[in-house]
Structure formats: C-alpha cells, structure tokens
Motif scaffolding. Structure first.
Motif, PDB file in Angstrom:
ATOM      1  N   ASP A 148       0.814  -1.228   0.000  1.00 29.47           N
ATOM      2  CA  ASP A 148       0.000   0.000   0.000  1.00 29.47           C
ATOM      3  C   ASP A 148       0.845   1.274   0.000  1.00 29.47           C
ATOM      4  O   ASP A 148       0.633   2.159  -0.846  1.00 29.47           O
ATOM      5  N   PRO A 149       1.809   1.427   0.926  1.00 29.43           N
ATOM      6  CA  PRO A 149       2.584   2.679   0.905  1.00 29.43           C
ATOM      7  C   PRO A 149       3.427   2.845  -0.357  1.00 29.43           C
ATOM      8  O   PRO A 149       3.553   3.967  -0.878  1.00 29.43           O
ATOM      9  N   ILE A 150       3.990   1.757  -0.861  1.00 30.86           N
ATOM     10  CA  ILE A 150       4.795   1.846  -2.088  1.00 30.86           C
ATOM     11  C   ILE A 150       3.925   2.253  -3.267  1.00 30.86           C
ATOM     12  O   ILE A 150       4.291   3.132  -4.066  1.00 30.86           O
ATOM     13  N   CYS A 155       1.904   5.845  -7.435  1.00 32.79           N
ATOM     14  CA  CYS A 155       0.810   6.382  -8.242  1.00 32.79           C
ATOM     15  C   CYS A 155       0.880   7.901  -8.322  1.00 32.79           C
ATOM     16  O   CYS A 155       0.495   8.505  -9.324  1.00 32.79           O
ATOM     17  N   ARG A 156       1.376   8.528  -7.267  1.00 37.82           N
ATOM     18  CA  ARG A 156       1.481   9.991  -7.256  1.00 37.82           C
ATOM     19  C   ARG A 156       2.767  10.488  -7.908  1.00 37.82           C
ATOM     20  O   ARG A 156       2.776  11.518  -8.580  1.00 37.82           O
ATOM     21  N   CYS A 157       3.847   9.759  -7.712  1.00 38.50           N
ATOM     22  CA  CYS A 157       5.160  10.358  -7.952  1.00 38.50           C
ATOM     23  C   CYS A 157       6.086   9.633  -8.925  1.00 38.50           C
ATOM     24  O   CYS A 157       7.111  10.206  -9.308  1.00 38.50           O
ATOM     25  N   ARG A 222       3.243   2.740 -18.227  1.00 40.31           N
ATOM     26  CA  ARG A 222       2.124   1.865 -18.523  1.00 40.31           C
ATOM     27  C   ARG A 222       1.754   0.996 -17.315  1.00 40.31           C
ATOM     28  O   ARG A 222       0.578   0.722 -17.064  1.00 40.31           O
ATOM     29  N   THR A 223       2.756   0.549 -16.570  1.00 39.34           N
ATOM     30  CA  THR A 223       2.476  -0.257 -15.379  1.00 39.34           C
ATOM     31  C   THR A 223       1.674   0.550 -14.366  1.00 39.34           C
ATOM     32  O   THR A 223       0.669   0.072 -13.822  1.00 39.34           O
ATOM     33  N   MET A 224       2.108   1.775 -14.109  1.00 37.55           N
ATOM     34  CA  MET A 224       1.408   2.613 -13.139  1.00 37.55           C
ATOM     35  C   MET A 224       0.005   2.979 -13.630  1.00 37.55           C
ATOM     36  O   MET A 224      -0.944   3.019 -12.849  1.00 37.55           O
ATOM     37  N   ALA A 225      -0.125   3.240 -14.937  1.00 35.86           N
ATOM     38  CA  ALA A 225      -1.449   3.562 -15.476  1.00 35.86           C
ATOM     39  C   ALA A 225      -2.421   2.415 -15.228  1.00 35.86           C
ATOM     40  O   ALA A 225      -3.597   2.632 -14.904  1.00 35.86           O
ATOM     41  N   LEU A 425      -2.041   9.575 -16.853  1.00 37.94           N
ATOM     42  CA  LEU A 425      -0.722   9.533 -17.483  1.00 37.94           C
ATOM     43  C   LEU A 425       0.212  10.495 -16.758  1.00 37.94           C
ATOM     44  O   LEU A 425      -0.217  11.359 -16.007  1.00 37.94           O
ATOM     45  N   SER A 426       1.499  10.334 -17.002  1.00 42.40           N
ATOM     46  CA  SER A 426       2.469  11.227 -16.390  1.00 42.40           C
ATOM     47  C   SER A 426       3.695  11.310 -17.276  1.00 42.40           C
ATOM     48  O   SER A 426       3.863  10.527 -18.206  1.00 42.40           O
TER      49      SER A 426
END
Length: 461
Positions: A148-150, A155-157, A222-225, A425-426
């Motif tokens: 969860d913390p990771i 997801c934010r950064c 893509r993984t984070m998306a 996206l980022s």
C-alpha cells in the motif's frame, strides 16, 4: 508461493544459523512456519543484540540518510538543499530538491522518508511477519507495510521522479560515490569486461547511456497507469487495481501451496470455502520447470527439458479455467478488468521485452560466464509471452462453450465523456497526449482513445 519466497529471499540470510529468542507465530509443520524460521535467522543476523542493526548496515544507512535528507531540509541560512550530494551529484540533487519543493506531493523527499527510522521500521516489519499466526495475517502485513505505501507513493510520484532522473542522469558521473565505490568496494578495476576503459567511466556510461531508460520509462508509465486505475468491476468505492492484483497473487499462492503438498497456516475449520476444492488443486505430478532446473543445473542439455516441464506445469493451471464449476471463480479472482488491462497493454508488453533483451546483453557483457543463466531468464520471458499471455488474452476451451470476459477496466467507466483523456498519465506520456489533443486522436489507445473520439463526436469534429 512467489510472494512468500520473494519476502524470504530478500530478508533472509539462509546460511545464518543464529540463536534467537523469537518464535514463529505459525504452527509447526506449516510452510509459513518455515518462512518465519528464515526471517528469525535474518533478524538475528541483522540485529545481533536484538535491538540495534549490525554496524556495517547501520553506517551505510546513516551515511545515505545524512546525504539524502538534505533534500528535505530547507533553511534560510546555509540551506542544505544547496549542498552537493555524494550519492546523487549536484545536478540530480537539484532535480529532486525541485520535486520536493513542489507541494502537496513533495515527491523528491522519498529517499529521506525511507531512510528515516529505517532501523526501527525494518525491525517492526520483521517482528510482525514472524509473529503472524496465519497465512492471511502474513499477507495482510505485507500489504499494509509494503504494498500500500509503495503503490500510493508510486501512483502519485513515479512519473515525476522518472522525469527528474531522465533529465539529470547524464551528469551522474559528477557524484563522489563513484570514487568511494572504486577505492573501497573491492571491484576489479582491470577486469576484462572493461575493455581497457577506466572503471568509473565504464560504469557511468553504462548507467547513463546503455541501460534502456526510454523503454524503462514506458514500462513504468504503462504499469502505473494500469495498477493505479480504479477497479471498475467494483461499482462503488475507490478500489485500485494494485489491490485486486495483490489479492489475485495471494489466491494463486494458496492454490500452489495445496497442490505442492505444503501445509497452509489457516484459521480453524469454521465453515467451508465457497471455492470448489477442485478449482485450486493443480496437477504437479511432474516437476515444474524451475524445480527441474534447480535439480539438474542450467546447461544446454537441460534447456529443452526445462521448456517441456514448465509448459506442463502452466497447462495444469490453465486446465482449471475450462472446468464448468471453476469459471466463476477464475473470472472473478483472475480475469477481472485489472488483469485484462495489463495483459492487453501492447505498449507495456513491447517495453518489457525490449528491456529484457537489453538487460540480458549488458549482463552477459559483464558476466560472460553466466550466459546460461541469462538465457534461462530471457527464455522465461518468451515462454510467458508465447504461452501464458496468449492463453490469458483469449482463454479457449476445446469442445466447450466456456468463455471469459477479457475487458479492461476502462471499458466499464460510464463517465468517460466528461473525463480528461490524459488523466492517469504522467511524464512524457502526458505531454504527448496533451499535444495530440490539440490536433486529433492519433497516437492514443485504450481509454484515452475512447474519450478523445467521444469528445470529438460531441464537438462535431
């Protein structure tokens, strides 16, 4: 079983047999009890007196903390944020300071956040995992303390941090850490793989230029998306895909434990499971590919046998997808929209394959004696792509009308017309998306393409 094994391998020093007063929480004879015994050995090794971390690790953590926590330390006089960084160098330090000063996320402060109270937090996590009585408790602790913390931070950064790294990596050679590593790290500065290059120059060039960072950036984006999106199979609440996929892995682990004849640490009988017993009982009468290689060694002679063994093991799992009474279970637990989003993401797939190829070539160039091991790892990617992934994308059962809904989560979003097509996206991807929005929908895919087309239709374009 992979999660349990990874946790054990990362934290355990298997060869260490150190006496400890700690006692496993799981009952004797369970697989979890064995993992906890390994964690106890690791804890006794890393914390020799039971409280304080061994001096070598403690010194390394303290040195890193004193250096990297300057990023988070902004003062009016003699501002530590302006100081050089032994580990990052001046350019990368400046890039991460800039990220830290951007509120509210303060992404650049992650190094200090991790290193602060590292000794205490690590001991607490090890202790809690050792004291867990049941498999479910053990998995919950991993989720709470690590997953969860990771993922919340990533997801934010993750995109912002990758952008900062991509912009500063060309100057990573300015960091003083290279000289420390070269002089005190015990490295062979005249090794054959250097090809006559200076040791520092070789490794700086490898890190800055030879590592496939553009593919890694795409893979991360893509993984984070996919992992950070909302699980639209669940209509209410804000359930994220990384939670669903972690639950999928834990469910898979339980099936493997049972099939391998290992004893789970379960709570009392207290009612029957709603999962049909035959759905999680796999036929492992033939050794798995990984076990086969471990027992017979990684040589040219064992590679063909390895592929046969591992395909047989995967087939024993896929056969359950084609059992009528198991379809509901596998659709819910394994083939939800979060899984579909991942396995249908072709950009992610291409990036992963490219990274695997490049990393293998780098590894073999530095360690040519380990070519067989590298070939084994690369072959595993090919096996997954050609067998597992193909089946999951289109589960087919011969002589049966069984089918699965392999629909990405974005297909279930009923408010797509009102959303920003670049949301989620980022980094480079969001810049490309916003640029594309000014012209047309070309170059977009998945959810972003659907939103773009619907907006274009509503606007009469």
């Amino acid at each position: 079983m992979k999660v349990l094994l990874v946790a054990a391998c990362l934290l355990a020093v298997a060869s260490a047999q150190v006496e400890s007063s700690m006692v496993p929480g799981a009952r004797r004879g369970t697989f979890l009890n064995g993992i906890q015994q390994m964690l106890i050995n690791a804890t006794a090794t890393f914390y020799p007196d039971g409280e304080n971390m061994m001096q070598t690790i403690k010194l390394a953590v303290m040195t890193a903390r004193n250096d990297l926590c300057k990023i988070n330390n902004r003062q009016e006089v003699n501002n530590p944020q302006d100081h050089n960084s032994i580990i990052l160098g001046k350019t990368c330090k400046k890039a991460f300071v800039k990220l830290y000063n951007e509120e509210p996320d303060r992404c650049g402060g992650v190094f200090c956040d991790v290193l602060t109270d590292f000794e205490t937090k690590t001991k607490e996590s090890l202790t809690r995992m050792i004291e867990a009585e049941y498999d479910s408790d053990f998995f919950d602790i991993i989720e709470e303390r690590f997953i969860d913390p990771i993922m919340e931070y990533s997801c934010r950064c993750s995109g912002k941090m990758m952008d900062a790294w991509m912009g500063c990596k060309k100057r990573i050679g300015d960091a003083d850490i290279w000289f420390t590593m070269m002089n005190f790290g015990g490295f062979d500065t005249a090794a054959e793989y250097l090809g006559g290059m200076d040791w520092k120059d070789f490794w700086v060039d490898l890190v800055a230029n030879r590592v496939p960072w553009e593919d890694i950036e795409t893979m991360l984006e893509r993984t984070m998306a996919n992992l950070c999106q909302r699980n639209t199979d669940i209509r209410k609440g804000d359930h994220r895909c990384y939670t669903y996929l972690y639950d999928t892995i834990t469910a898979h682990v339980k099936g493997h434990l049972k099939s391998l004849g290992l004893t789970s640490a379960k709570r009392g009988r207290g009612g029957k499971s709603n999962v049909p017993e035959n759905c999680i009982q796999y036929d492992y009468s033939l050794h798995s590919g990984s076990t086969y290689l471990l027992r017979n060694g990684i040589t040219r002679a064992t590679f063909s046998s390895y592929h046969t063994k591992i395909l047989e093991s995967m087939d024993s799992v896929f056969e359950k997808f084609c059992v009528d009474s198991c379809v509901g279970y596998y659709q819910e637990k394994f083939m939800g929209c979060c899984t579909a989003s991942l396995i249908l993401d072709e950009a992610l797939e291409t990036a992963i394959m490219n990274v695997a190829d490049e990393i293998k070539e780098i590894y073999v160039a530095v360690f040519p004696e380990d070519r067989f091991a590298a070939d084994h790892i690369r072959a595993r990617f090919d096996t997954f792509h050609n067998h597992e992934l193909d089946f999951m994308r289109n589960p087919t059962c011969e002589d049966s009308d069984i089918s699965y809904d392999v629909t990405p989560c974005t297909e279930g979003d009923m408010n797509m017309e009102d959303e920003d097509p670049c949301a989620g996206l980022s980094g480079k991807a969001v810049r490309k998306c916003k640029k594309t929005q000014k012209t047309n929908c070309s170059g977009l895919s998945g959810k972003q393409l659907k939103i773009c087309k619907r907006k274009a239709k509503k606007g009469g374009q």
